[in-house]
Each structure stands twice: as structure tokens, then as C-alpha cells.
Motif scaffolding. Structure first.
Motif, PDB file in Angstrom:
ATOM      1  N   ILE A  62       0.859  -1.179   0.000  1.00 24.95           N
ATOM      2  CA  ILE A  62       0.000   0.000   0.000  1.00 24.95           C
ATOM      3  C   ILE A  62       0.897   1.231   0.000  1.00 24.95           C
ATOM      4  CG2 ILE A  62      -1.755   1.311   1.268  1.00 24.95           C
ATOM      5  CD1 ILE A  62      -2.814  -1.336   2.341  1.00 24.95           C
ATOM      6  N   LEU A  63       0.700   2.081  -0.993  1.00 28.82           N
ATOM      7  CA  LEU A  63       1.515   3.279  -1.158  1.00 28.82           C
ATOM      8  C   LEU A  63       0.634   4.511  -1.044  1.00 28.82           C
ATOM      9  CD1 LEU A  63       3.656   2.233  -4.276  1.00 28.82           C
ATOM     10  CD2 LEU A  63       4.115   1.772  -1.865  1.00 28.82           C
ATOM     11  N   VAL A  64       1.083   5.482  -0.256  1.00 20.07           N
ATOM     12  CA  VAL A  64       0.364   6.744  -0.097  1.00 20.07           C
ATOM     13  C   VAL A  64       1.195   7.868  -0.712  1.00 20.07           C
ATOM     14  CG1 VAL A  64      -0.633   8.397   1.531  1.00 20.07           C
ATOM     15  CG2 VAL A  64      -0.723   5.944   2.031  1.00 20.07           C
ATOM     16  N   LEU A  65       0.626   8.580  -1.677  1.00 15.86           N
ATOM     17  CA  LEU A  65       1.306   9.746  -2.236  1.00 15.86           C
ATOM     18  C   LEU A  65       0.989  10.949  -1.362  1.00 15.86           C
ATOM     19  CD1 LEU A  65       1.474   7.742  -4.611  1.00 15.86           C
ATOM     20  CD2 LEU A  65       1.153   9.684  -6.126  1.00 15.86           C
ATOM     21  N   TRP A  66       2.051  11.616  -0.888  1.00 15.06           N
ATOM     22  CA  TRP A  66       1.861  12.736   0.039  1.00 15.06           C
ATOM     23  C   TRP A  66       2.831  13.845  -0.302  1.00 15.06           C
ATOM     24  CZ3 TRP A  66       3.634  13.475   5.700  1.00 15.06           C
ATOM     25  CH2 TRP A  66       2.814  14.420   6.341  1.00 15.06           C
ATOM     26  N   LEU A  94      -1.983  -1.065  -3.869  1.00 17.81           N
ATOM     27  CA  LEU A  94      -3.005  -0.029  -3.698  1.00 17.81           C
ATOM     28  C   LEU A  94      -2.314   1.327  -3.596  1.00 17.81           C
ATOM     29  CD1 LEU A  94      -5.970   0.788  -3.208  1.00 17.81           C
ATOM     30  CD2 LEU A  94      -5.549   0.492  -0.757  1.00 17.81           C
ATOM     31  N   LEU A  95      -2.652   2.225  -4.505  1.00 20.57           N
ATOM     32  CA  LEU A  95      -2.153   3.599  -4.487  1.00 20.57           C
ATOM     33  C   LEU A  95      -3.215   4.490  -3.861  1.00 20.57           C
ATOM     34  CD1 LEU A  95      -0.613   4.288  -8.027  1.00 20.57           C
ATOM     35  CD2 LEU A  95       0.568   4.478  -5.846  1.00 20.57           C
ATOM     36  N   GLU A 142       3.529   2.581   2.834  1.00 20.89           N
ATOM     37  CA  GLU A 142       4.744   3.326   2.529  1.00 20.89           C
ATOM     38  C   GLU A 142       4.324   4.705   2.031  1.00 20.89           C
ATOM     39  OE1 GLU A 142       7.808   2.230   2.897  1.00 20.89           O
ATOM     40  OE2 GLU A 142       7.889   0.063   2.552  1.00 20.89           O
ATOM     41  N   ILE A 143       4.967   5.745   2.546  1.00 19.13           N
ATOM     42  CA  ILE A 143       4.648   7.114   2.130  1.00 19.13           C
ATOM     43  C   ILE A 143       5.624   7.515   1.037  1.00 19.13           C
ATOM     44  CG2 ILE A 143       4.159   9.445   2.913  1.00 19.13           C
ATOM     45  CD1 ILE A 143       2.511   7.163   4.265  1.00 19.13           C
ATOM     46  N   ILE A 144       5.081   7.923  -0.114  1.00 23.94           N
ATOM     47  CA  ILE A 144       5.870   8.082  -1.336  1.00 23.94           C
ATOM     48  C   ILE A 144       5.850   9.530  -1.827  1.00 23.94           C
ATOM     49  CG2 ILE A 144       6.051   7.368  -3.761  1.00 23.94           C
ATOM     50  CD1 ILE A 144       6.778   5.151  -1.889  1.00 23.94           C
TER      51      ILE A 144
END
Length: 250
Positions: free
Chosen positions: A167-171, A195-196, A219-221
């Protein structure tokens, strides 16, 4: 060659009926005739070449000539949990993500989501986005129609944790950890499920991002030094992931 999706799997020399809106499109819009050939996709990754052999009141009758596994679909499955954007931006997001090769959409309601839909409006939006996805899948030669899931709140994303490998979070406040570095640090299998998570126009709050890390193991990307609009971020990240896994050509 024109493409149609059917809700059944079939074999060579079997007959298939195309009816409803697809029949109207085939006969009246495309003006196809007996002897013309089309591509049928069963939604499970198989493409079939079929020939029109008859028209009747119920639809067009076709016979399947060939059947083969599609080479179009990406092995890695990337879903977008997209923060709800304003106006018709979600139409653009799902259309372009379908063309690029995503697996599906989870419409995401978060703290800073500006638009609010009631239950009836949610159903209408979900149906609309599914139609946009189907049209884009036909146009781009996909053999699978990406799925539009039910609306989900950021608090309920934890219910989906076990369905994804990553699971990746775009921030926008993450400045150093890139998608490229994520792939260097992880032995991501070719058929992984990712999952984005993309925020709405207002982005995610710090507390939401912290919850994603602790409850989802996300993971914060970062996507680099430039701040992207919500309708751009997911498409850019999806493209980068597919490129890293060799799904956009060698």
C-alpha cells in the motif's frame, strides 16, 4: 477491429449473441454486416475473434473463430484509492488510468474531501465511472474492464489491507522516498497487488497519513519536488509503477 465485452467465456466454433446497447452500437452506429469480424473479450483476460453470421430481433449472432490469452493486460495489479475530486475530474482519472492499465478504483472520502454525495448520487456516480471505464477499455484494447468499487472512507481502508501486497500513499509533504527507491528496497513480484492512495484537492492531514502508516503498514511516497494536482498524481504514479515493472515496453 471493433471490440465488445461479453459476460461469458466460450470456445472456438461456439456461437455468441450480442444484444442490448452493444447490439445497437454494432448494427446502427458501426453499421457492421454479416461476414464482418470483431474482437470479443470475456473480462477474464481472453480475446476471441468472432464473425457475424446472423441478425435477429434479439441481437447479433456471431461464431467464435479464435481464442487466445490477451497480451495487453498488466501482470502487476495496481488499484487507485482516489480522494474524491471536484466536478468531473474523476471521469478523466478513470479514463486515463484505464488506458494506462490500472485494475480498478476505490472512490475515497477523507477529511479534506470537498465534495459530498448522498447515497443516490453515489450510485449514479459509480455507474457513470463504470461506463467511462468500459468505453476506455474498448478504445485502448483492454481485455478486462477495471472495476469501480463502492465508496470508502479513509477510516475504513484498513478492511482492505489483506487484499494487497503493498500500500503506497502519495503525500506532498514526503520529500525523499520515491517510487524508484521503493522498488529498490522491495522485491516486488511481477504479479503483485498494489493499492495507491491519492488525496483530494486538499491533500491528506498529517494524522491521516500517520494512520495509514500504523494501521495499513503503508509506505509514504514522493513524486518529486513538484506538487501535482489530484487528477495528475495517481496517473503519474501508476505510469511510474508500470514502467518499473516493464509493463510499458522494454
Amino acid at each position: 477491429m471493433h471490440r465488445f465485452f461479453i459476460d461469458q467465456s466460450t470456445e472456438i466454433e461456439r456461437k455468441v449473441i450480442i444484444s442490448g446497447n452493444d447490439y445497437n452500437h454494432l448494427k446502427n452506429s458501426l453499421r457492421l454486416n454479416i461476414g464482418d469480424r470483431v474482437i470479443l473479450s470475456d473480462g477474464n483476460g481472453f480475446d476471441m475473434k468472432a464473425e457475424i453470421i446472423n441478425f435477429n430481433d434479439d441481437g447479433a449472432e456471431l461464431v467464435v473463430l479464435t481464442k487466445e490469452k490477451s497480451k495487453v493486460e498488466s501482470e502487476i495489479k495496481v488499484w487507485l484509492a482516489q480522494g474524491l475530486p471536484k466536478k468531473s475530474k474523476m471521469d478523466l482519472i478513470v479514463e486515463k488510468a484505464t488506458e494506462i492499465g490500472f485494475a480498478g478504483l476505490i472512490p475515497l472520502e477523507s477529511k479534506r474531501t470537498i465534495v459530498k454525495y448522498n447515497h443516490k448520487k453515489k450510485d449514479k456516480k459509480q455507474s457513470r465511472w463504470q461506463r467511462v471505464v468500459e468505453a476506455a477499455a474498448k478504445q485502448s484494447g483492454r481485455s478486462v474492464i477495471p472495476e469501480i468499487k463502492d465508496f470508502c472512507s479513509s477510516d475504513n481502508l484498513k478492511d482492505l489491507k489483506e487484499k494487497f501486497d503493498y500500500i503506497l500513499v502519495l503525500w506532498e509533504d514526503e520529500t525523499s522516498y520515491s517510487i524508484k527507491q521503493f522498488f529498490k528496497d522491495n522485491n516486488v513480484k511481477r504479479d503483485a497487488k498494489i493499492l495507491l492512495i491519492i488525496g483530494p484537492e486538499g491533500g491528506f492531514s498529517e494524522s491521516e497519513v500517520e494512520k495509514f502508516k500504523t494501521e495499513l503498514g503503508a509506505e509514504i511516497i514522493s513524486l518529486g519536488p513538484r506538487i501535482l494536482r489530484t487528477e495528475t498524481a495517481g496517473i503519474a504514479a501508476l505510469t511510474a509503477i508500470l514502467y518499473e515493472k516493464g509493463e510499458l515496453g522494454d
